[in-house]
Scaffold this active site. Structure first.
Site, short mmCIF file in Angstrom:
data_model
loop_
_atom_site.label_atom_id
_atom_site.label_comp_id
_atom_site.label_asym_id
_atom_site.label_seq_id
_atom_site.Cartn_x
_atom_site.Cartn_y
_atom_site.Cartn_z
N TRP A 132 -34.68 -98.86 17.58
CA TRP A 132 -34.59 -99.01 16.12
C TRP A 132 -35.23 -100.28 15.58
O TRP A 132 -35.67 -100.32 14.45
CB TRP A 132 -33.13 -98.95 15.68
CG TRP A 132 -32.38 -100.23 15.92
CD1 TRP A 132 -32.49 -101.38 15.20
CD2 TRP A 132 -31.40 -100.48 16.93
NE1 TRP A 132 -31.64 -102.33 15.71
CE2 TRP A 132 -30.97 -101.81 16.76
CE3 TRP A 132 -30.84 -99.70 17.95
CZ2 TRP A 132 -30.01 -102.38 17.58
CZ3 TRP A 132 -29.89 -100.28 18.75
CH2 TRP A 132 -29.48 -101.60 18.57
N ASN A 133 -35.20 -101.35 16.40
CA ASN A 133 -35.64 -102.64 15.84
C ASN A 133 -37.16 -102.71 15.88
O ASN A 133 -37.76 -102.31 16.86
CB ASN A 133 -35.05 -103.80 16.67
CG ASN A 133 -35.55 -103.77 18.09
OD1 ASN A 133 -35.58 -102.71 18.69
ND2 ASN A 133 -35.97 -104.89 18.60
N LYS A 172 -41.86 -90.57 19.37
CA LYS A 172 -40.50 -90.30 18.91
C LYS A 172 -39.91 -91.58 18.37
O LYS A 172 -39.62 -92.52 19.12
CB LYS A 172 -39.61 -89.74 20.03
CG LYS A 172 -38.32 -89.17 19.42
CD LYS A 172 -37.21 -88.94 20.44
CE LYS A 172 -36.48 -90.20 20.79
NZ LYS A 172 -35.79 -90.85 19.66
N GLY A 211 -36.72 -99.59 25.09
CA GLY A 211 -35.30 -99.31 24.84
C GLY A 211 -34.46 -99.99 25.90
O GLY A 211 -34.91 -100.94 26.55
N GLY A 212 -33.26 -99.51 26.08
CA GLY A 212 -32.35 -100.14 27.04
C GLY A 212 -32.56 -99.63 28.47
O GLY A 212 -33.09 -98.54 28.67
N GLU A 249 -40.53 -101.18 28.58
CA GLU A 249 -40.20 -102.48 27.97
C GLU A 249 -38.72 -102.44 27.65
O GLU A 249 -38.30 -101.77 26.69
CB GLU A 249 -41.00 -102.68 26.69
CG GLU A 249 -42.50 -102.75 26.88
CD GLU A 249 -42.95 -103.99 27.62
OE1 GLU A 249 -42.15 -104.93 27.77
OE2 GLU A 249 -44.10 -103.99 28.07
N LEU A 250 -37.93 -103.16 28.44
CA LEU A 250 -36.47 -102.98 28.32
C LEU A 250 -35.80 -104.25 27.79
O LEU A 250 -36.43 -105.03 27.09
CB LEU A 250 -35.92 -102.54 29.68
CG LEU A 250 -36.71 -101.38 30.31
CD1 LEU A 250 -36.15 -101.01 31.67
CD2 LEU A 250 -36.78 -100.17 29.40
N CYS A 293 -35.60 -108.09 21.68
CA CYS A 293 -35.54 -107.98 23.14
C CYS A 293 -35.73 -109.34 23.79
O CYS A 293 -35.25 -109.55 24.90
CB CYS A 293 -36.59 -107.00 23.63
SG CYS A 293 -38.21 -107.43 23.05
N GLU A 340 -26.57 -107.99 27.87
CA GLU A 340 -27.38 -108.12 26.66
C GLU A 340 -26.55 -107.65 25.47
O GLU A 340 -26.06 -106.52 25.46
CB GLU A 340 -28.64 -107.26 26.77
CG GLU A 340 -29.52 -107.44 25.56
CD GLU A 340 -30.75 -106.54 25.54
OE1 GLU A 340 -30.61 -105.34 25.86
OE2 GLU A 340 -31.83 -107.04 25.21
#
Ligand SMILES: NC(=O)C1=CN([C@@H]2O[C@H](COP(=O)(O)OP(=O)(O)OC[C@H]3O[C@@H](n4cnc5c(N)ncnc54)[C@H](O)[C@@H]3O)[C@@H](O)[C@H]2O)C=CC1
Ligand SMILES: CN(C=O)/C=C(\CC(=O)O)C(=O)O
Length: 487
Positions: free
Chosen positions: A149-150, A173, A225-226, A247-248, A281, A379
């Protein structure tokens, strides 16, 4: 309520279903979003696959692709205020940041526009006299891009830019939280003149994500995302054997030595953890501070944190706005309570305010002597800083690397030699020295360990969207000799 549409095969349409998006500043619904079904995702991938093979896109020169990307960059720049207002409304990110960040997103498209015709193959000095051998860099195929979302516009630009420059087609998406700016961005893609199906933009939750990432026609998955979701994505990629870039999250160390410029480091720490309401992140969420300056540093930090203007995100004077979702605020409050239960001391913040919206105050937890406190391990993805102190440089490095993540880091010192030692020792994809949260399309970005793999930004990122074709051309007119021996 405002209604948004998804974009498949060059056509705007309603989704199979819809859902209401909440304004994080009030908690009230403000817009209706199209929710993509698995079938919608399938149609989008089919459209991307057809476009990938069609003459309208595949027949373009790399320079022509670059021109389309330049046009998109101009449109993003012109629409930046509108897109920023939408991101602020739907995700709660403060307008001060969305305005600046989205104008800069145009630079990412410009960078990759310029790169499109600089992705080169190679000629090999092959060890056979009657052969010419060269490598062609070809687009990898249909790319599934998934963003959280960010900063959705930013995080999609670092995927779409290199993918389109390389000649791929994309199904993106958007997150089900705050998708409005991405659905509006689809209108710019359309206006820029990309052939139908080259870029498809939909939104939806995990089911839509699974349908996309497991689709047999997807060749590469670019995911932000996570780590837990990333595990699902990687498992899903067992279906199509797509390559992945991940990219987590992070639990990035922010290390301050006693010889640092303390006022500057305090400001950097404020930006590192409270900007974007901590939903970054790269948030410098672990302050690792030399014991001799801990009290003085924390006093300055506390005073600044308590002076932060918390207000509606659409006001230019606001410094910290709401979190994106109610769920996110509840998670942060739980983790703070858990840390306090483990013995952490509350320096400031930590109380969920009354009233509407998903606000949470800038919070500092002193976790000194508690290396396993949740504050130092998990996190939060919110405005919560956890502090631990050290005596020696060796201890600082050990604390910095005591994490399953490895995304970003900050080192504050006036000693050049110490800075170099820390740069070498820290296990993270980015080291900022005497600065924090600086980004550029020219600079690669990504992590190690549970922070993922692959890099976004920079030249090399475009290569992730290519595959190498080795071409052998025989230059002799003589008949092929002994057919039972390898050439
Ligand atoms: N390294 C980086 O560049 C960044 C990393 N992040 C990370 O993102 C996380 C926060 O964002 P969230 O939206 O909570 O992350 P998330 O991992 O829950 O969701 C990310 C995206 O994955 C989709 N998704 C969910 N389940 C899926 C599945 N099974 N298959 C495919 N897609 C699925 C979601 O709909 C969303 O679009 C944090 O951990 C943060 O560190 C956020 C920004 C930048
Ligand atoms: C990912 N990033 C840098 O490349 C930094 C960001 C984006 C994000 O976290 O969404 C940031 O600090 O906001």
């Amino acid at each position: 309520m405002q209604r948004f549409q998804q974009y498949i095969g060059g056509v705007f349409e309603d989704g199979a279903a819809s859902f209401e998006s909440l304004d994080p500043a009030t908690g009230a619904p403000w817009a209706v979003m199209p929710e993509a079904s698995a079938q919608d995702m399938g149609r989008a991938v089919d459209a991307a696959w057809a476009a990938f093979r069609g003459r309208e896109w595949a027949g373009l020169t790399a320079s022509a692709r670059g021109k389309l990307l330049h046009r998109l960059a101009d449109l993003v720049q012109a629409a930046a205020p509108r897109l920023a207002a939408l991101e602020t409304r739907d995700a709660g990110k403060i307008i001060r940041e969305t305005s600046a960040q989205i104008a800069y997103v145009a630079e990412y498209y410009r960078y990759y526009a310029g790169l499109a015709d600089k992705i080169e193959g190679a000629h090999l000095p092959i060890d056979k006299p009657d052969m010419e051998v060269w490598l062609r860099r070809e687009p990898i195929g249909v790319v599934a891009a998934i963003v959280p979302w960010n900063s959705q516009l930013f995080l999609s630009a670092v995927k779409l830019g290199p993918a389109l420059a390389a000649g791929c087609t994309v199904v993106l998406k958007a997150s089900e939280d705050g998708p409005a700016p991405m659905l509006e961005f689809a209108r710019l893609v359309h206006e820029a003149g990309f052939p139908a199906g080259v870029v498809n933009i939909l939104t939806g939750g995990p089911a839509a994500g699974v349908a996309l990432t497991t689709h047999p026609k997807v060749a590469h998955i670019a995911f932000t995302g996570g780590p837990e979701t990333a595990r699902h994505v990687v498992r899903g990629s067992a279906e199509n054997l797509a390559s992945t870039s991940l990219e987590l999250g992070g639990k990035s160390p922010f290390i301050v030595f006693e010889d640092a410029d303390l006022d500057s480091a305090v400001n950097a720490q404020i930006s590192g953890i409270f900007a974007a309401t901590g939903q970054s992140c790269v948030a410098g969420s672990r302050l690792i501070i030399q014991a001799s300056i801990k009290d003085a540093f924390l006093a300055k930090l506390k005073a600044k944190a308590e002076a932060i203007r918390i207000a509606a995100p659409d006001q230019m004077t606001t410094e910290v706005g709401p979190l994106c979702t109610y769920r996110q605020r509840a998670r942060i409050a739980d983790l703070v309570a858990q840390s306090l239960g483990q013995g952490a001391k509350l320096v400031t913040g930590g109380v969920v305010p009354d009233g509407p919206g998903f606000y949470y105050p800038p919070t500092i937890l002193d976790c000194s002597g508690l290396p396993d406190a949740a504050g130092l391990r998990q996190e939060f993805f919110g405005p919560v800083l956890s502090v631990i102190s050290f005596e020696t440089e060796e201890q600082a490095l050990a604390l910095a690397n005591d994490t399953v993540y490895g995304l970003a880091s900050g080192v504050f010192t006036r000693s050049l030699t110490r800075a170099h030692r820390m740069i070498r020792g820290i296990r993270a994809g980015v080291v900022w020295v005497n600065t924090y949260r600086a980004v550029s399309p020219i600079a690669p970005f990504g992590g190690h360990g549970l922070s993922g793999h692959g890099r976004e930004g920079g030249l090399a990122a475009a290569l992730d969207y290519t595959t190498v074709k080795t071409v052998w051309l025989r230059t002799s007119d003589d008949p092929i000799p002994d057919p039972f021996v390898m050439r």
